[in-house]
Design an enzyme around this catalytic site. Sequence first.
Site, PDB file in Angstrom:
ATOM      1  N   HIS A  60     -34.026   5.252  -6.294  1.00  0.00           N
ATOM      2  CA  HIS A  60     -34.821   6.438  -6.627  1.00  0.00           C
ATOM      3  C   HIS A  60     -34.387   7.608  -5.756  1.00  0.00           C
ATOM      4  O   HIS A  60     -34.061   7.426  -4.586  1.00  0.00           O
ATOM      5  CB  HIS A  60     -36.302   6.089  -6.437  1.00  0.00           C
ATOM      6  CG  HIS A  60     -37.187   7.215  -5.990  1.00  0.00           C
ATOM      7  ND1 HIS A  60     -37.659   8.165  -6.867  1.00  0.00           N
ATOM      8  CD2 HIS A  60     -37.708   7.530  -4.778  1.00  0.00           C
ATOM      9  CE1 HIS A  60     -38.424   9.021  -6.180  1.00  0.00           C
ATOM     10  NE2 HIS A  60     -38.466   8.652  -4.921  1.00  0.00           N
ATOM     11  N   PHE A  61     -34.347   8.804  -6.350  1.00  0.00           N
ATOM     12  CA  PHE A  61     -34.023  10.015  -5.600  1.00  0.00           C
ATOM     13  C   PHE A  61     -35.334  10.669  -5.196  1.00  0.00           C
ATOM     14  O   PHE A  61     -36.146  11.031  -6.051  1.00  0.00           O
ATOM     15  CB  PHE A  61     -33.194  10.975  -6.467  1.00  0.00           C
ATOM     16  CG  PHE A  61     -32.594  12.101  -5.667  1.00  0.00           C
ATOM     17  CD1 PHE A  61     -31.279  12.054  -5.241  1.00  0.00           C
ATOM     18  CD2 PHE A  61     -33.373  13.198  -5.307  1.00  0.00           C
ATOM     19  CE1 PHE A  61     -30.736  13.074  -4.476  1.00  0.00           C
ATOM     20  CE2 PHE A  61     -32.836  14.232  -4.541  1.00  0.00           C
ATOM     21  CZ  PHE A  61     -31.511  14.166  -4.130  1.00  0.00           C
ATOM     22  N   ASP A  62     -35.583  10.823  -3.903  1.00  0.00           N
ATOM     23  CA  ASP A  62     -36.878  11.341  -3.447  1.00  0.00           C
ATOM     24  C   ASP A  62     -36.867  12.846  -3.209  1.00  0.00           C
ATOM     25  O   ASP A  62     -37.762  13.542  -3.648  1.00  0.00           O
ATOM     26  CB  ASP A  62     -37.291  10.601  -2.167  1.00  0.00           C
ATOM     27  CG  ASP A  62     -38.801  10.619  -1.947  1.00  0.00           C
ATOM     28  OD1 ASP A  62     -39.532  10.231  -2.889  1.00  0.00           O
ATOM     29  OD2 ASP A  62     -39.253  11.019  -0.861  1.00  0.00           O
TER      30      ASP A  62
ATOM     31  N   HIS B 116     -28.368   9.982 -11.309  1.00  0.00           N
ATOM     32  CA  HIS B 116     -28.067  10.786 -10.118  1.00  0.00           C
ATOM     33  C   HIS B 116     -26.615  10.828  -9.671  1.00  0.00           C
ATOM     34  O   HIS B 116     -26.293  11.615  -8.782  1.00  0.00           O
ATOM     35  CB  HIS B 116     -28.932  10.297  -8.948  1.00  0.00           C
ATOM     36  CG  HIS B 116     -30.395  10.296  -9.266  1.00  0.00           C
ATOM     37  ND1 HIS B 116     -31.083  11.460  -9.541  1.00  0.00           N
ATOM     38  CD2 HIS B 116     -31.284   9.279  -9.401  1.00  0.00           C
ATOM     39  CE1 HIS B 116     -32.351  11.139  -9.819  1.00  0.00           C
ATOM     40  NE2 HIS B 116     -32.490   9.836  -9.741  1.00  0.00           N
TER      41      HIS B 116
END
Length: 125
Positions: A120-122, A12
């Site tokens: 984590h990318f939500d 990311h």
Amino acid sequence: RKPSAEEFKRQHMDPDSPPNSRPTYCNRMMRRQGMTKGSCKRVNTFVHESWATVKAICSQRQMTCKTTRRNNCHKSSSTLHITECRLKGSSKYPNCDYTTTDSQKHIIIACDGNPYVPVHFDASE
Ligand code: DGP
Ligand code: DGP
């Protein structure tokens, strides 16, 4: 496989590239960052901000994560420069073909561990 800050950075973070990416950005970056091995990852967001800026979101507004329903997600108080990569419907593995969309949005990330860092990318909104 345990999610980690290193994994988050690989998937990311792209602090050095300007947000006005060319249409081939996602095809190139998704391959380079290892997200087209075994299968094509369907949706992935790159953030064009410093690690310091992204890490700081872990102390911003807490909320429930969409994906896990856990309560360790955080929404950025400011909008950030991001690029969203989305697999085209016509794409056939191993030729992972993506649309590239630049935008400036709030991002929602999960943070975990000690130190408490992005894992984590939500979502973005
Ligand atoms: P849809 O637009 O319905 O295909 O849903 C896409 C979802 O993916 C939306 O909830 C936002 C989320 N999303 C965006 N970028 C990423 C990413 O990098 N990783 C993950 N796991 N989800 C992402
Ligand atoms: P991505 O969602 O694309 O950023 O993928 C990173 C990994 O994080 C993936 O293996 C799913 C995992 N993950 C999703 N939600 C959480 C969470 O709340 N905590 C942790 N530790 N990992 C999560």
